[in-house]
Design an enzyme around this catalytic site. Sequence first.
Site, PDB file in Angstrom:
ATOM      1  N   GLU A  52       1.731   4.129   0.581  1.00 37.97           N
ATOM      2  CA  GLU A  52       1.456   2.741   0.870  1.00 37.97           C
ATOM      3  C   GLU A  52       1.712   1.798  -0.439  1.00 37.97           C
ATOM      4  OE1 GLU A  52      -2.463   2.100   3.033  1.00 37.97           O
ATOM      5  OE2 GLU A  52      -2.947   3.973   1.875  1.00 37.97           O
ATOM      6  N   GLU A  61      -3.892  10.941   5.505  1.00 40.10           N
ATOM      7  CA  GLU A  61      -5.427  10.499   5.441  1.00 40.10           C
ATOM      8  C   GLU A  61      -6.194  10.930   6.579  1.00 40.10           C
ATOM      9  OE1 GLU A  61      -3.142   7.253   3.085  1.00 40.10           O
ATOM     10  OE2 GLU A  61      -2.971   8.391   4.828  1.00 40.10           O
TER      11      GLU A  61
END
Length: 697
Positions: free
Chosen positions: A105, A125
């Site tokens: 990210e 995730e």
Amino acid sequence: MKAKVEYDVTDGVAVISISNPPVNALSDEVRQGLFDAFERADADDHVGAIVLSAKGRTFPAGADAREFGRPRAAPTLADVCARIEACQKPVLAAIHGHALGSGFELALACHYRIALQDATLGLPEVNLGVLPGGGGTQRLPRITGANAALDLMITGKPITAQRGGDLGLIDKVIQKNLDRAARLSAGNMIAQNSPPRPTCSRDDGLSNPGAYTQAVNSWRTRVKGNFVPSVRAIVDCVEAALLLPFDAGIALERKCFDDCETGDEATALRHAFFAERRTAKLAELEGATPRSISSIGIMGAGGMGADIATACLDAGLLVIIVDSDDDGLARGGQRIKDIYEKSVSKGRMGQAAAADRLSRLRGTTDVTSLSKVDLVIETMSEDAAVKHDVFAQLDKIMRPGAILATNTSHLDSDALAAATSRPQDVVGYHFFAPAHITKLIEVVVGDQTHRDVAATGFALAAMLGKVAVRAGASDGFIGNRVLAAYRQAADFMLEDGANPAQIDGAMRAYGFALGPYQVLDMTGLDTAWKRGKHYQATCDREERYVAIRDRMCDEGWLGQKTGRGFYVHGHALGPVENDDALGIIEDERRRKSIIPRPFTDDDIRARCLNAMANEGARLLDEGVASRPSDIDVVMMYGYGFPRFRGGPMMSADQRGLLAVRNALKSYQPDAPDFWTPSRLFDELIKNGRHFSDLNGG
């Protein structure tokens, strides 16, 4: 103390480097350091471009695991990503190793990305029950479109840098000298007056709204029945990337992340994550030195022996497989070859790699060929007398210090050790079928097993890419004892009024891929039949015994291999209930004067789960299991317990130990000995503790 974020400016290029070994996790200190460094670089008139890099072996490979489930200190990952993206100077991420989760990210928030060819990228995730929380659900699809973004986030599987380049995520893939290439690229940006390129402003992946929406709808249908809420939330967030302004999409992502992180599923998945990493942390192994293993002997070329041999060949070991006759040896060798041929045909392995593995395989009927190997694993039939004779023979042949291991699923390894002059070198390494695929090994430590031998089991598991769990010598060890309790609870309900399909359906609805009777049909009722006869011969005559499976085996209904078991197999639409088996169930009820009563799906799940937790508590009380989380790991990796439930002990904690204990007591009239709660429940309840409190660090 050395700073976790370093800052250097040379020739107008600011290099901001993360230095937080071993994996450069994005702790609160790292996040603050990054935020401050980008503030500094953006305000520095001598800086024309910025490079984000990392020291050591990898780009950030995720968040700090210690922050899972807890409030984050400011600045959050989203704050850092927003600050990077808002820079008025071009920002280049230089990626090596693994850019995963929050690390990827960060890279997505940069304006440009360069990567070494062996780097990997990913957003895993979902494996922890959450979703990207630093803007990944909004930035990724703006580059790749919905389908690729959803595939990356919902599967959680990493991709190569080259694949990232194909998707537009990586601007340049290089072979070496990443730092030099990054500085050179940044210098060129300064020379060419290249502007920033904020990902939030890109619309490459949004250019075809129809295709984007179609992909979202397709994935929404695919994940409709998924048990983990974050999977569905990811689809919603990716849809929002098309429909909402960027800031609104970020706000939705944050809400979804917070909602998922506090849910039972995410809590259980975090428990599973830490439980796996905790299994090798044992006081008895401190200071123990694993013995060197480069060659392994396998006694028995049957299916299990061949599969264990394959796992060892995959780990680079020399393997000698021994069988009593040439035909058995040939079948085992062919099974191994077939495994590799299938891997090559599916593109999972190259022909040269398969040939290398097979070149390290030796097959023989001469047991004396094992005289110089480092470790032998016997995989003979579950017959104590046969295994006793094998161990006595190996004891005479093998060199001093070599390890003698049994792959028995329930026999007493101490009794086998007594057949040798070296009980300290005898251990159980219980593999699970198929051994070259299943990730679990139970390391069964006997009364006299040397610490180094136990430690070698954990070292061997690491070599094979598996997880090892320590178990004490006991009939069934950890996994098969908990499995037996699960099946026993189901069998009692079968006699008392439930039917196989209902029980199977209730457990599938909880998250098991298959119910207990589907599994019995798949693995063969005869295996459980033999165990049942052993139990019947040794149990207290007052204990309740369910003979339904025995009668089915007497009829020759062994499951899929005979076409009939609890289900009739071979139908075009799949298995159907076996009416004859239902007839046996009804007959057993009449024979015992049992009046059938109804069970709801919740009743079924409660009894099965409480039985597993109770047996787990007994294992802890007896010292067979070292900690509750080890039991959870065994059941998740070896027996299909749904990972998002965390295992039977974690599940009991979530239901409440007082509620579980009281439920067990309420079942006692049905089978007093079986349903008596372990004394560990009262001890924990009295002190306001949970199973998780026994796990340690």
